[in-house]
Design an enzyme around this catalytic site. Structure first.
Site, short mmCIF file in Angstrom:
data_model
loop_
_atom_site.label_atom_id
_atom_site.label_comp_id
_atom_site.label_asym_id
_atom_site.label_seq_id
_atom_site.Cartn_x
_atom_site.Cartn_y
_atom_site.Cartn_z
N GLY A 276 -38.69 -14.99 68.25
CA GLY A 276 -39.67 -15.26 67.19
C GLY A 276 -39.61 -16.61 66.53
O GLY A 276 -40.54 -16.98 65.81
N PRO A 319 -35.14 -15.26 72.45
CA PRO A 319 -36.18 -16.24 72.19
C PRO A 319 -36.96 -16.57 73.46
O PRO A 319 -36.41 -16.57 74.56
CB PRO A 319 -35.40 -17.48 71.73
CG PRO A 319 -34.05 -17.32 72.35
CD PRO A 319 -33.78 -15.85 72.43
N GLY A 320 -38.24 -16.86 73.30
CA GLY A 320 -39.06 -17.30 74.42
C GLY A 320 -39.62 -18.68 74.11
O GLY A 320 -39.17 -19.70 74.62
N ARG A 321 -40.59 -18.70 73.18
CA ARG A 321 -41.30 -19.93 72.84
C ARG A 321 -40.36 -21.09 72.49
O ARG A 321 -40.51 -22.20 73.00
CB ARG A 321 -42.20 -19.64 71.63
CG ARG A 321 -43.20 -20.73 71.32
CD ARG A 321 -43.86 -20.48 69.96
NE ARG A 321 -44.35 -19.14 69.80
CZ ARG A 321 -45.59 -18.73 70.07
NH1 ARG A 321 -46.47 -19.58 70.51
NH2 ARG A 321 -45.94 -17.47 69.87
N ARG A 358 -54.58 -20.07 74.77
CA ARG A 358 -54.14 -19.88 73.39
C ARG A 358 -55.15 -20.37 72.34
O ARG A 358 -55.35 -19.69 71.33
CB ARG A 358 -52.75 -20.52 73.16
CG ARG A 358 -51.66 -19.89 74.04
CD ARG A 358 -50.25 -20.27 73.62
NE ARG A 358 -49.88 -19.63 72.37
CZ ARG A 358 -49.85 -20.22 71.20
NH1 ARG A 358 -50.13 -21.50 71.12
NH2 ARG A 358 -49.54 -19.56 70.12
N TYR A 362 -56.02 -17.38 69.98
CA TYR A 362 -55.37 -17.34 68.66
C TYR A 362 -55.79 -18.51 67.77
O TYR A 362 -55.14 -18.77 66.76
CB TYR A 362 -53.85 -17.43 68.79
CG TYR A 362 -53.24 -16.55 69.84
CD1 TYR A 362 -53.23 -15.17 69.71
CD2 TYR A 362 -52.62 -17.11 70.96
CE1 TYR A 362 -52.64 -14.37 70.68
CE2 TYR A 362 -52.03 -16.32 71.93
CZ TYR A 362 -52.05 -14.95 71.78
OH TYR A 362 -51.46 -14.17 72.75
N CYS A 389 -67.47 -21.94 81.87
CA CYS A 389 -68.81 -21.58 81.41
C CYS A 389 -68.70 -20.73 80.17
O CYS A 389 -68.95 -19.51 80.22
CB CYS A 389 -69.53 -20.82 82.50
SG CYS A 389 -70.47 -21.94 83.48
N TYR A 418 -46.38 -19.30 77.04
CA TYR A 418 -47.63 -18.53 76.98
C TYR A 418 -48.83 -19.35 77.46
O TYR A 418 -49.93 -19.20 76.95
CB TYR A 418 -47.85 -17.97 75.57
CG TYR A 418 -46.65 -17.20 75.06
CD1 TYR A 418 -46.28 -16.01 75.66
CD2 TYR A 418 -45.85 -17.69 74.03
CE1 TYR A 418 -45.15 -15.31 75.24
CE2 TYR A 418 -44.72 -17.00 73.60
CZ TYR A 418 -44.38 -15.81 74.21
OH TYR A 418 -43.27 -15.14 73.80
N1 LLP Z 1 -38.87 -10.09 72.49
C1 LLP Z 1 -39.93 -9.28 72.47
C2 LLP Z 1 -39.74 -7.83 72.54
C3 LLP Z 1 -41.21 -9.83 72.38
O1 LLP Z 1 -42.26 -9.02 72.35
C4 LLP Z 1 -41.37 -11.24 72.34
C5 LLP Z 1 -42.70 -11.84 72.28
C6 LLP Z 1 -40.22 -12.04 72.40
C7 LLP Z 1 -38.97 -11.43 72.46
C8 LLP Z 1 -40.27 -13.54 72.38
O2 LLP Z 1 -40.84 -14.05 71.23
P1 LLP Z 1 -40.87 -15.64 70.99
O3 LLP Z 1 -39.45 -16.12 70.83
O4 LLP Z 1 -41.51 -16.25 72.17
O5 LLP Z 1 -41.65 -15.81 69.77
N2 LLP Z 1 -48.91 -14.74 73.60
C9 LLP Z 1 -48.55 -15.03 72.22
C10 LLP Z 1 -47.13 -14.64 71.91
C11 LLP Z 1 -46.84 -13.18 72.18
C12 LLP Z 1 -45.42 -12.86 71.93
C13 LLP Z 1 -45.09 -11.54 72.51
N3 LLP Z 1 -43.75 -11.14 72.35
C14 LLP Z 1 -48.78 -16.51 71.96
O6 LLP Z 1 -49.24 -17.20 72.84
O7 LLP Z 1 -48.55 -16.98 70.85
#
Ligand code: LLP
Length: 466
Positions: A276, A319-321, A358, A362, A389, A418
């Site tokens: 997050g 973490p992802g993003r 995105r 969003y 289009c 993403y």
């Molecule tokens: N863990 C779980 C269970 C999650 O659902 C997510 C993200 C993460 C970890 C990683 O979160 P991050 O560190 O990336 O914030 N498509 C959207 C974001 C969707 C996030 C879904 N879950 C966007 O483009 O902003």
């Protein structure tokens, strides 16, 4: 009109370069706009990982995702080292691969010692195929199919159970294996955070996770199941979060759950606080550093465990993003433009909502530079349109750019998370290629789709053939 900074300095694309003197300085990738190796070379072109972006486009075509290996590795190291520094117990960082799941990215993060969070059979298959060790893979999902569960069980990964239906399905399925299944339980903590409604998951009205009010019943059930080995608890409150307080609150709620599990005889030894942490997409975004985020969580878990007299759990985060977004940019070629007098100028590029959904999904805001004229003064405010289009296919409203022309290379920043993972073939556009760059070398990690790829799944029934 030439744009100037409040200090009177004339602005150019170089304003977005990382603000540091050397790479050893402690810069958190999620606080920068461009990858940490970004420079302007003596052709006035943007260079990343020692590769000139305009040369990459000549070589690999456009649009092109360009992933800077050094920035990604540094983010992995910062997470890992921060847990080592601030947490006295064991820890494991998992990469939330939904941000960008492909073989090369899985291989890079795994080589940095990270585990991987996957949310589907497809992501799981990719991670296994990239050589990630199953004991470091965690499978999420609120509606996993039996075949996904089966793949998880037979490959020995941990399953993060989301709901009663899944829990009961697993109990039925377990007869097919001899080993107890390693599971964690996902709970909805009821914590609000300020982010886009669609990317908030921890508030009570969410499709994910068990209701904490059912906790005693869930623990009671799990403690009766000799075929399930419940090792931990999981929660995730949302994405692109800039405040530290929601994660502090989460950490303290999770320790209370840990205490309750112990009461029910469920021997929980792992807590996963989810992901997050936000990143800087524009100058006004001000996320905490990776280190600050990790420190805040570790402090709360340690203090709460001490207060409850509980041994420290193994602490996981996913973490992802913040691991990958800043490491990647997307290069497009500028094509047509349209001036709508007194309203705006549209400048179109050769991609759009299919490679970056995105903005339309969003209303996300991005920054861009013209990569082949980095020190030209910023004089234009234009709207960057995609080629789909669809009127809403706008990548950037009011982009501040130098004078530009067809053939110029537009680089959009912060596209590692993403983007490819949410890319589509809308209007039958082929998905772009991706390269990883490091030390002046570029390697293809995702091949550009061809027209043949686009019709690969098409079936033309005999009676429809001419
Ligand atoms: N863990 C779980 C269970 C999650 O659902 C997510 C993200 C993460 C970890 C990683 O979160 P991050 O560190 O990336 O914030 N498509 C959207 C974001 C969707 C996030 C879904 N879950 C966007 O483009 O902003």
């Amino acid at each position: 009109m030439v744009s100037t900074h409040p200090t009177g300095v004339q602005l150019t694309g170089s304003q977005y370069l990382p603000q540091r003197l050397n790479l050893n300085e402690n810069v958190s990738p999620n606080q920068e706009l461009l990858p940490l190796t970004a420079k302007v070379n003596n052709h006035d072109c943007l260079e990343i990982g020692g590769c000139d972006i305009t040369t990459l486009v000549q070589q690999f075509g456009s649009p092109l995702y360009i992933l800077d290996e050094e920035t990604l590795r540094l983010a992995c190291q910062q997470y890992r080292e921060a847990f080592q520094q601030y947490y006295q117990g064991a820890s494991q960082v998992l990469y939330a691969s939904k941000a960008w799941n492909c073989s090369a990215v899985c291989a890079i993060v795994a080589s940095e010692g990270l585990g991987i969070d996957v949310v589907s059979g497809g992501e799981l298959y990719t991670a296994l195929n990239a050589g990630v060790s199953p004991d470091k893979i965690y499978l999420h999902g609120n509606n996993k199919s039996r075949s996904e569960l089966d793949l998880a069980i037979t490959s020995g990964v941990t399953i993060v159970v989301d709901n009663w239906y899944e829990l009961k399905t697993l109990v039925e399925m377990v007869h097919t294996t001899s080993q107890p299944i390693r599971i964690m339980l996902r709970l909805t903590p009821g914590i609000e955070c300020h982010t886009h409604e669609y990317i908030r998951t921890g508030h009570l009205d969410s499709k994910f996770g068990f209701d904490p009010n059912d906790l005693n019943e869930v623990f009671g059930f799990v403690s009766q199941q000799s075929t399930l080995n419940c090792v931990g608890l999981h929660a995730h409150i949302g994405s692109q979060i800039f405040e530290r307080q929601p994660h502090r609150d989460l950490a303290s709620v999770m320790v209370q759950w840990l205490r309750d599990a112990t009461k029910y005889g469920v021997n929980v030894t792992e807590l996963n606080v989810g992901g997050g942490l936000g990143i800087r997409y524009t100058e006004s975004d001000d996320p905490p550093s990776i280190e600050e985020w990790v420190k805040a969580i570790c402090e709360v878990i340690q203090a709460a465990c001490a207060a409850e007299n509980l041994p420290l759990p193994k602490l996981l985060s996913e973490p992802g993003r913040s691991l990958i977004a800043t490491a990647c940019v997307t290069a497009y070629t500028i094509g047509s433009s349209k001036v709508v007098p007194e309203i705006r100028t549209y400048v179109a590029v050769d991609g759009g909502m299919s490679d970056n959904p995105r903005p339309i999904t969003y209303q996300s805001v991005y920054r861009a530079v013209v990569a082949n004229r980095m020190s030209a003064p910023i004089t234009e405010t234009v709207t960057i349109a995609g080629k789909h289009c669809e009127s809403g296919d706008i990548l950037i409203k009011n982009a501040q750019l130098p004078k530009n022309q067809p053939g110029d290379i537009l680089v959009v920043m912060g596209t590692g998370a993403y983007n490819y993972s949410m890319a589509s073939n809308y209007n039958r556009l082929a998905r772009p290629a991706a390269v990883v760059v490091a030390n002046g070398e570029a390697n293809l990690i995702l091949r550009r789709e061809t027209y043949q790829d686009l019709i690969r799944q098409d079936c033309l029934p005999e009676r429809l053939k001419k």
